[in-house]
Design an enzyme around this catalytic site. Sequence first.
Site, PDB file in Angstrom:
ATOM      1  N   ALA A 152       0.828  -1.192  -0.149  1.00 46.95           N
ATOM      2  CA  ALA A 152       0.033  -0.016   0.069  1.00 46.95           C
ATOM      3  C   ALA A 152       0.744   1.258  -0.141  1.00 46.95           C
ATOM      4  O   ALA A 152       2.123   1.112   0.369  1.00 46.95           O
ATOM      5  CB  ALA A 152      -0.925  -0.215   1.128  1.00 46.95           C
TER       6      ALA A 152
ATOM      7  N   GLY B 188       0.720  -5.047   1.044  1.00 43.57           N
ATOM      8  CA  GLY B 188      -0.412  -5.198   0.363  1.00 43.57           C
ATOM      9  C   GLY B 188      -0.273  -5.932  -1.143  1.00 43.57           C
ATOM     10  O   GLY B 188      -1.128  -6.373  -1.810  1.00 43.57           O
TER      11      GLY B 188
ATOM     12  N   GLU C  24      -0.653  -9.323  -0.170  1.00 44.45           N
ATOM     13  CA  GLU C  24      -1.737  -9.583   0.175  1.00 44.45           C
ATOM     14  C   GLU C  24      -3.083  -9.801  -0.921  1.00 44.45           C
ATOM     15  O   GLU C  24      -3.817 -10.342  -0.859  1.00 44.45           O
ATOM     16  CB  GLU C  24      -2.433  -8.424   1.227  1.00 44.45           C
TER      17      GLU C  24
ATOM     18  N   GLU D 260       4.952  -4.793   7.654  1.00 42.54           N
ATOM     19  CA  GLU D 260       3.864  -3.716   8.307  1.00 42.54           C
ATOM     20  C   GLU D 260       4.473  -3.405   9.597  1.00 42.54           C
ATOM     21  O   GLU D 260       4.356  -2.276  10.039  1.00 42.54           O
ATOM     22  CB  GLU D 260       2.500  -4.136   8.250  1.00 42.54           C
TER      23      GLU D 260
HETATM   24  N1  CO8 Z   1       4.491   3.094  -1.056  1.00 43.03           N
HETATM   25  C1  CO8 Z   1       4.920   4.354  -1.630  1.00 43.03           C
HETATM   26  N2  CO8 Z   1       5.931   4.573  -2.441  1.00 43.03           N
HETATM   27  C2  CO8 Z   1       6.812   3.319  -2.722  1.00 43.03           C
HETATM   28  C3  CO8 Z   1       6.487   2.223  -2.181  1.00 43.03           C
HETATM   29  C4  CO8 Z   1       5.223   2.099  -1.012  1.00 43.03           C
HETATM   30  N3  CO8 Z   1       4.695   0.820  -0.646  1.00 43.03           N
HETATM   31  N4  CO8 Z   1       7.091   1.465  -2.184  1.00 43.03           N
HETATM   32  C5  CO8 Z   1       8.252   2.000  -3.019  1.00 43.03           C
HETATM   33  N5  CO8 Z   1       7.944   3.176  -3.533  1.00 43.03           N
HETATM   34  C6  CO8 Z   1       8.570   4.317  -4.076  1.00 43.03           C
HETATM   35  C7  CO8 Z   1       9.755   4.824  -3.593  1.00 43.03           C
HETATM   36  O1  CO8 Z   1       9.471   5.734  -2.473  1.00 43.03           O
HETATM   37  C8  CO8 Z   1      10.474   5.404  -4.514  1.00 43.03           C
HETATM   38  O2  CO8 Z   1       9.750   6.766  -4.897  1.00 43.03           O
HETATM   39  P1  CO8 Z   1      10.909   7.789  -5.122  1.00 43.03           P
HETATM   40  O3  CO8 Z   1      11.659   7.390  -6.399  1.00 43.03           O
HETATM   41  O4  CO8 Z   1       9.999   9.061  -5.388  1.00 43.03           O
HETATM   42  O5  CO8 Z   1      11.732   8.126  -4.071  1.00 43.03           O
HETATM   43  C9  CO8 Z   1      10.177   4.372  -5.549  1.00 43.03           C
HETATM   44  O6  CO8 Z   1       8.978   3.551  -5.247  1.00 43.03           O
HETATM   45  C10 CO8 Z   1      11.285   3.377  -5.856  1.00 43.03           C
HETATM   46  O7  CO8 Z   1      11.555   2.669  -4.558  1.00 43.03           O
HETATM   47  P2  CO8 Z   1      12.987   2.656  -3.806  1.00 43.03           P
HETATM   48  O8  CO8 Z   1      13.941   3.928  -4.355  1.00 43.03           O
HETATM   49  O9  CO8 Z   1      12.723   2.421  -2.480  1.00 43.03           O
HETATM   50  O10 CO8 Z   1      13.505   1.344  -4.467  1.00 43.03           O
HETATM   51  P3  CO8 Z   1      14.500   0.249  -3.922  1.00 43.03           P
HETATM   52  O11 CO8 Z   1      15.015  -0.558  -4.949  1.00 43.03           O
HETATM   53  O12 CO8 Z   1      15.630   1.110  -3.145  1.00 43.03           O
HETATM   54  O13 CO8 Z   1      13.731  -0.506  -2.644  1.00 43.03           O
HETATM   55  C11 CO8 Z   1      11.863  -1.629  -1.778  1.00 43.03           C
HETATM   56  C12 CO8 Z   1      12.753  -1.196  -3.072  1.00 43.03           C
HETATM   57  C13 CO8 Z   1      12.601  -2.776  -0.763  1.00 43.03           C
HETATM   58  C14 CO8 Z   1      10.528  -2.610  -2.330  1.00 43.03           C
HETATM   59  C15 CO8 Z   1      11.504  -0.486  -1.158  1.00 43.03           C
HETATM   60  O14 CO8 Z   1      10.804   0.389  -1.874  1.00 43.03           O
HETATM   61  C16 CO8 Z   1      10.461  -0.405   0.046  1.00 43.03           C
HETATM   62  O15 CO8 Z   1      10.946  -1.132   1.127  1.00 43.03           O
HETATM   63  N6  CO8 Z   1       9.233  -0.104  -0.311  1.00 43.03           N
HETATM   64  C17 CO8 Z   1       8.236  -0.177   0.923  1.00 43.03           C
HETATM   65  C18 CO8 Z   1       7.664  -1.708   0.868  1.00 43.03           C
HETATM   66  C19 CO8 Z   1       6.724  -1.831   2.210  1.00 43.03           C
HETATM   67  O16 CO8 Z   1       6.996  -1.624   3.201  1.00 43.03           O
HETATM   68  N7  CO8 Z   1       5.539  -2.317   1.614  1.00 43.03           N
HETATM   69  C20 CO8 Z   1       4.331  -2.421   2.575  1.00 43.03           C
HETATM   70  C21 CO8 Z   1       3.860  -1.149   2.725  1.00 43.03           C
HETATM   71  S1  CO8 Z   1       2.340  -1.205   4.147  1.00 43.03           S
HETATM   72  C22 CO8 Z   1       1.217  -2.264   3.350  1.00 43.03           C
HETATM   73  O17 CO8 Z   1       1.317  -2.583   2.430  1.00 43.03           O
HETATM   74  C23 CO8 Z   1       0.033  -2.459   4.384  1.00 43.03           C
HETATM   75  C24 CO8 Z   1      -0.966  -2.921   3.503  1.00 43.03           C
HETATM   76  C25 CO8 Z   1      -2.245  -2.705   4.362  1.00 43.03           C
HETATM   77  C26 CO8 Z   1      -2.543  -1.424   4.789  1.00 43.03           C
HETATM   78  C27 CO8 Z   1      -3.820  -1.216   5.456  1.00 43.03           C
HETATM   79  C28 CO8 Z   1      -4.134   0.284   5.657  1.00 43.03           C
HETATM   80  C29 CO8 Z   1      -4.904   0.578   6.789  1.00 43.03           C
END
Ligand code: CO8
Length: 264
Positions: free
Chosen positions: A63, A108, A111, A131
Amino acid sequence: MSFVLYETEGAVGIITINRPEALNALNSAVLDELNAVLDGVDLDSIRALVLTGAGEKSFIAGADIGEMSTLTKEEGEAFGKKGNDVFRRIETFPIPVIAAINGFALGGGNEIAMSCDIRICSENAVFGQPEVGLGITPGFGGTQRLARLVSPGMAKQLIYTALNIKADEAYRIGLVNAVYPQAELMDAAKKLAGKIAMNAPIAVRGCKKAINEGLEVGMDEAIVIEEKIFGGCFESEDQREGMANFLRKKDDPAKVKHVAFKNA
Ligand code: CO8
């Protein structure tokens, strides 16, 4: 429609989450578009769906953390419901949905993959529920579907530690059915969807319903669900033709090779 692409190849529909600049993270707009795409699937002609992410790096990286970062308790619950409603729709969609997981499937992303009927992935795929590292619980069904799909113990380990696993480990624990080189993944997904699409549509839909609904009740109730759906197949054109075809083949194997099942 820009965040979610939809194309068809014969009887197979392909849905692509298309936000590669954010690794296909799911924000409200993506979820709304996905819902609209599902509304538009022509169930008279499409017999299986493939769900994937744009680009070669990520299926769906969860998400959208930016959108979630300022939510109130009420908004958080509403966002969870929004995702859960779309994912449940996928899970109960009349036709099978195959997740072709082409990279990160985090939060997500994992999920939504778990709400699909079948998961296959590329060798570079990474799975996890990060999460608790963000101060929240999984909120799009992760606490429920992961425990049911792998095992409660493994689900708890993955969710409590927030550690990611790679494709081979996902395969080992039964989270995915198969792992392919990245370049072969979509062909494999389409081939699998194509095989499903060749079978009798009413029967395939009945199998999905019977498995899903049966898993939610005790065995005594579950076998009654199966009996009703099984019975419902009889007297259909597909049942009559499918069985007649088998009997004709017994007389002369060269006679009929495949039934073109018609009934959606
Ligand atoms: N949300 C928003 N932006 C994201 C996300 C995300 N989940 N994942 C990646 N991005 C964006 C980054 O911010 C970045 O944007 P920008 O270039 O503008 O800085 C771009 O995508 C590329 O990402 P990275 O530069 O971070 O790429 P890397 O190769 O260095 O890393 C990763 C890749 C490891 C996947 C890293 O991006 C990461 O850790 N992302 C987050 C993963 C995460 O924690 N996902 C879980 C989110 S929580 C969730 O899904 C809960 C679901 C239920 C929600 C219920 C709500 C009530």
